[in-house]
Write a protein that holds these residues in place. Structure first.
Motif, PDB file in Angstrom:
ATOM      1  N   ILE A  52       0.836  -1.207   0.000  1.00  0.00           N
ATOM      2  CA  ILE A  52       0.000   0.000   0.000  1.00  0.00           C
ATOM      3  C   ILE A  52       0.871   1.258   0.000  1.00  0.00           C
ATOM      4  O   ILE A  52       1.834   1.363   0.758  1.00  0.00           O
ATOM      5  N   GLY A  53       0.519   2.182  -0.891  1.00  0.00           N
ATOM      6  CA  GLY A  53       1.250   3.434  -0.994  1.00  0.00           C
ATOM      7  C   GLY A  53       0.466   4.594  -0.414  1.00  0.00           C
ATOM      8  O   GLY A  53       1.034   5.575   0.039  1.00  0.00           O
ATOM      9  N   ASP A  54      -0.864   4.500  -0.458  1.00  0.00           N
ATOM     10  CA  ASP A  54      -1.719   5.547   0.083  1.00  0.00           C
ATOM     11  C   ASP A  54      -2.546   4.951   1.218  1.00  0.00           C
ATOM     12  O   ASP A  54      -3.521   4.225   0.979  1.00  0.00           O
ATOM     13  N   PRO A  55      -2.137   5.247   2.465  1.00  0.00           N
ATOM     14  CA  PRO A  55      -2.801   4.612   3.608  1.00  0.00           C
ATOM     15  C   PRO A  55      -4.264   5.017   3.759  1.00  0.00           C
ATOM     16  O   PRO A  55      -5.042   4.291   4.369  1.00  0.00           O
ATOM     17  N   ASP A  56      -4.657   6.150   3.192  1.00  0.00           N
ATOM     18  CA  ASP A  56      -6.050   6.593   3.317  1.00  0.00           C
ATOM     19  C   ASP A  56      -6.995   5.762   2.460  1.00  0.00           C
ATOM     20  O   ASP A  56      -8.147   5.569   2.807  1.00  0.00           O
ATOM     21  N   THR A  57      -6.497   5.288   1.312  1.00  0.00           N
ATOM     22  CA  THR A  57      -7.373   4.580   0.389  1.00  0.00           C
ATOM     23  C   THR A  57      -7.020   3.107   0.212  1.00  0.00           C
ATOM     24  O   THR A  57      -7.822   2.326  -0.299  1.00  0.00           O
ATOM     25  N   GLY A  58      -5.787   2.705   0.586  1.00  0.00           N
ATOM     26  CA  GLY A  58      -5.357   1.331   0.376  1.00  0.00           C
ATOM     27  C   GLY A  58      -4.866   1.067  -1.035  1.00  0.00           C
ATOM     28  O   GLY A  58      -4.671  -0.091  -1.433  1.00  0.00           O
ATOM     29  N   VAL A  59      -4.651   2.130  -1.804  1.00  0.00           N
ATOM     30  CA  VAL A  59      -4.157   1.970  -3.181  1.00  0.00           C
ATOM     31  C   VAL A  59      -2.686   1.551  -3.163  1.00  0.00           C
ATOM     32  O   VAL A  59      -1.888   2.059  -2.382  1.00  0.00           O
ATOM     33  N   MET A  60      -2.368   0.605  -4.061  1.00  0.00           N
ATOM     34  CA  MET A  60      -1.012   0.087  -4.169  1.00  0.00           C
ATOM     35  C   MET A  60      -0.022   1.192  -4.581  1.00  0.00           C
ATOM     36  O   MET A  60      -0.367   2.092  -5.346  1.00  0.00           O
ATOM     37  N   HIS A  61       1.203   1.102  -4.083  1.00  0.00           N
ATOM     38  CA  HIS A  61       2.239   2.091  -4.414  1.00  0.00           C
ATOM     39  C   HIS A  61       2.729   1.898  -5.855  1.00  0.00           C
ATOM     40  O   HIS A  61       2.814   0.776  -6.339  1.00  0.00           O
ATOM     41  N   GLY A  62       3.050   3.032  -6.493  1.00  0.00           N
ATOM     42  CA  GLY A  62       3.580   2.982  -7.855  1.00  0.00           C
ATOM     43  C   GLY A  62       4.843   2.142  -7.969  1.00  0.00           C
ATOM     44  O   GLY A  62       5.081   1.504  -8.993  1.00  0.00           O
ATOM     45  N   GLY A  63       5.629   2.114  -6.907  1.00  0.00           N
ATOM     46  CA  GLY A  63       6.871   1.337  -6.921  1.00  0.00           C
ATOM     47  C   GLY A  63       6.623  -0.147  -7.145  1.00  0.00           C
ATOM     48  O   GLY A  63       7.396  -0.823  -7.838  1.00  0.00           O
ATOM     49  N   ALA A  64       5.537  -0.660  -6.582  1.00  0.00           N
ATOM     50  CA  ALA A  64       5.210  -2.072  -6.770  1.00  0.00           C
ATOM     51  C   ALA A  64       4.822  -2.331  -8.225  1.00  0.00           C
ATOM     52  O   ALA A  64       5.139  -3.387  -8.794  1.00  0.00           O
ATOM     53  N   VAL A  65       4.151  -1.334  -8.821  1.00  0.00           N
ATOM     54  CA  VAL A  65       3.796  -1.442 -10.239  1.00  0.00           C
ATOM     55  C   VAL A  65       5.078  -1.427 -11.096  1.00  0.00           C
ATOM     56  O   VAL A  65       5.196  -2.170 -12.068  1.00  0.00           O
TER      57      VAL A  65
ATOM     58  N   ARG B  26       3.621   6.370   7.647  1.00  0.00           N
ATOM     59  CA  ARG B  26       2.250   6.184   7.162  1.00  0.00           C
ATOM     60  C   ARG B  26       2.161   5.210   6.002  1.00  0.00           C
ATOM     61  O   ARG B  26       1.097   4.681   5.714  1.00  0.00           O
ATOM     62  N   VAL B  27       3.278   5.030   5.258  1.00  0.00           N
ATOM     63  CA  VAL B  27       3.194   4.269   4.010  1.00  0.00           C
ATOM     64  C   VAL B  27       3.750   2.847   4.174  1.00  0.00           C
ATOM     65  O   VAL B  27       4.959   2.658   4.315  1.00  0.00           O
ATOM     66  N   PRO B  28       2.881   1.834   4.160  1.00  0.00           N
ATOM     67  CA  PRO B  28       3.343   0.454   4.356  1.00  0.00           C
ATOM     68  C   PRO B  28       4.435   0.027   3.354  1.00  0.00           C
ATOM     69  O   PRO B  28       5.376  -0.668   3.730  1.00  0.00           O
ATOM     70  N   TYR B  29       4.318   0.451   2.102  1.00  0.00           N
ATOM     71  CA  TYR B  29       5.283   0.012   1.087  1.00  0.00           C
ATOM     72  C   TYR B  29       6.700   0.499   1.396  1.00  0.00           C
ATOM     73  O   TYR B  29       7.678  -0.179   1.080  1.00  0.00           O
ATOM     74  N   MET B 101      -1.929  15.325   5.747  1.00  0.00           N
ATOM     75  CA  MET B 101      -1.353  15.649   4.440  1.00  0.00           C
ATOM     76  C   MET B 101      -1.472  14.466   3.493  1.00  0.00           C
ATOM     77  O   MET B 101      -1.011  13.373   3.793  1.00  0.00           O
ATOM     78  N   ARG B 102      -2.092  14.704   2.355  1.00  0.00           N
ATOM     79  CA  ARG B 102      -2.154  13.656   1.348  1.00  0.00           C
ATOM     80  C   ARG B 102      -0.877  13.713   0.533  1.00  0.00           C
ATOM     81  O   ARG B 102      -0.326  14.772   0.310  1.00  0.00           O
ATOM     82  N   LEU B 103      -0.424  12.555   0.080  1.00  0.00           N
ATOM     83  CA  LEU B 103       0.847  12.511  -0.650  1.00  0.00           C
ATOM     84  C   LEU B 103       0.646  12.888  -2.112  1.00  0.00           C
ATOM     85  O   LEU B 103      -0.437  12.675  -2.666  1.00  0.00           O
ATOM     86  N   PRO B 104       1.676  13.458  -2.755  1.00  0.00           N
ATOM     87  CA  PRO B 104       1.580  13.734  -4.189  1.00  0.00           C
ATOM     88  C   PRO B 104       1.362  12.420  -4.951  1.00  0.00           C
ATOM     89  O   PRO B 104       1.799  11.361  -4.497  1.00  0.00           O
TER      90      PRO B 104
END
Lengths: 148, 169
Positions: A52-65, B26-29, B101-104
């Motif tokens: 997860i890259g965005d903890p608010d939404t659970g969207v996967m991080h771009g790095g994993a992509v 905040r970011v699990p990855y 703060m939301r991330l870019p």
């Protein structure tokens, strides 16, 4: 002659498949190579909360992509009939078109659409379950290695 | 004309370190890859601690190209977010904007692979080449043993989170 070509293609495909399975990072992310045929490769990767890259939404991080795209493009180069050996990424550009849907895995198909003696050109598309609406697209150049 | 005394150094450091830690935690990855940040004033250096699971080519061995891309992208996003909240943090907003703060969001990211990533720690620093209200452009460099011998560099474009104006809330 045709038999020879087919044999060589099968051997290359087997080599690339074994190589993928031997990649620690690909294994760690649960990547599965589902298609490998003459310069075209498909790899799937399941959704995972560690990515997860965005903890608010659970969207996967771009790095994993990126990891999925890079692996898939490399596999496409390795299974191209004109590539005698391994490959390394020279350059990879990824366009992130939309957020991947949380909870859904990704599937990427890469095509090695042109290859010279020293450079392979690759395009890839990553989708979640909404297959008509890509999450990301990549274009890259890769080295062509091995003796000839 | 009276001027307030400068804050004690440990209070300044604590505030900055806490805000950075909150941003990164905040970011699990980021935890999964094992990326941390060194801070000198407002300058950040991303540190990717080597782990076996990061290997992409077991024969060399070398770090996975996707890991390199991810590391440079994380360094870019955190540097952007850190820089944009710096002024609020220094103005004495105790929480900074960190928790809300939301991330870019990454629009595109292009990586040049200059040498193979060796099986040891890697470092990265990002330079914001343009920070607009909506879009930002970032250049980031990654190295391992020698600062002057980059193993990868990248440029990326990012969509900045839109801050709510006070009258909207």
């Amino acid at each position: 002659m045709a038999d020879e070509t087919a044999k060589r293609a099968a051997k290359q495909a087997q080599m690339a498949r074994q190589f993928m399975e031997a990649i620690p990072h690909a294994r760690d992310l649960g990547m599965v190579l589902t298609e490998l045929d003459a310069g075209v490769a498909t790899i799937t990767m399941p959704y995972d909360e560690r990515l997860i890259g965005d903890p608010d939404t659970g969207v996967m991080h771009g790095g994993a992509v990126s990891a999925l795209m890079d692996s898939c493009c490399g596999a496409a180069v390795m299974c191209h009939p004109s590539n005698p050996g391994g490959t390394a990424t020279i350059d990879l550009r990824i366009d992130y078109m939309r957020a991947a849907t949380p909870g859904q895995g990704l599937s990427t198909t890469a095509t090695c659409y042109h290859i010279t003696r020293s450079v392979a050109f690759v395009r890839a598309t990553a989708c979640d379950e909404d297959t008509g609406n890509p999450v990301a697209m990549a274009t890259g150049t890769f080295t062509v290695e091995g003796t000839r | 004309m009276s001027r307030s005394r400068p804050e004690p150094v440990q209070i300044v450091k604590q505030r900055r370190d806490d805000a950075l830690a909150a941003l990164v935690a905040r970011v699990p990855y980021i935890q999964y890859l094992g990326v941390s940040f060194d801070r000198r004033g407002d300058e950040l250096t991303g540190v990717l601690g080597f782990q076996d699971k990061l290997i992409g080519n077991p024969l060399l061995p070398a770090i996975h190209g996707g890991v390199t891309a991810a590391f440079l992208e994380i360094t870019s996003v955190i540097t952007l977010s850190w820089t944009s909240q710096w002024d609020a943090l220094e103005a004495g907003d105790p929480e900074g904007d960190a928790p809300q703060m939301r991330l870019p969001k990454t629009i595109d990211f292009t990586v040049d692979y200059l040498r193979s990533g060796l099986p040891r720690d890697a470092y990265a620093r990002a330079r914001i080449t343009r920070a607009g209200r909506r879009y930002a452009s970032v250049h980031v460099e990654g190295w391992q043993d020698n600062r002057s011998k980059l193993f990868a560099q990248a440029t990326g474009h990012f969509l900045m989170p839109q801050q709510r104006r006070p009258d909207e809330q």
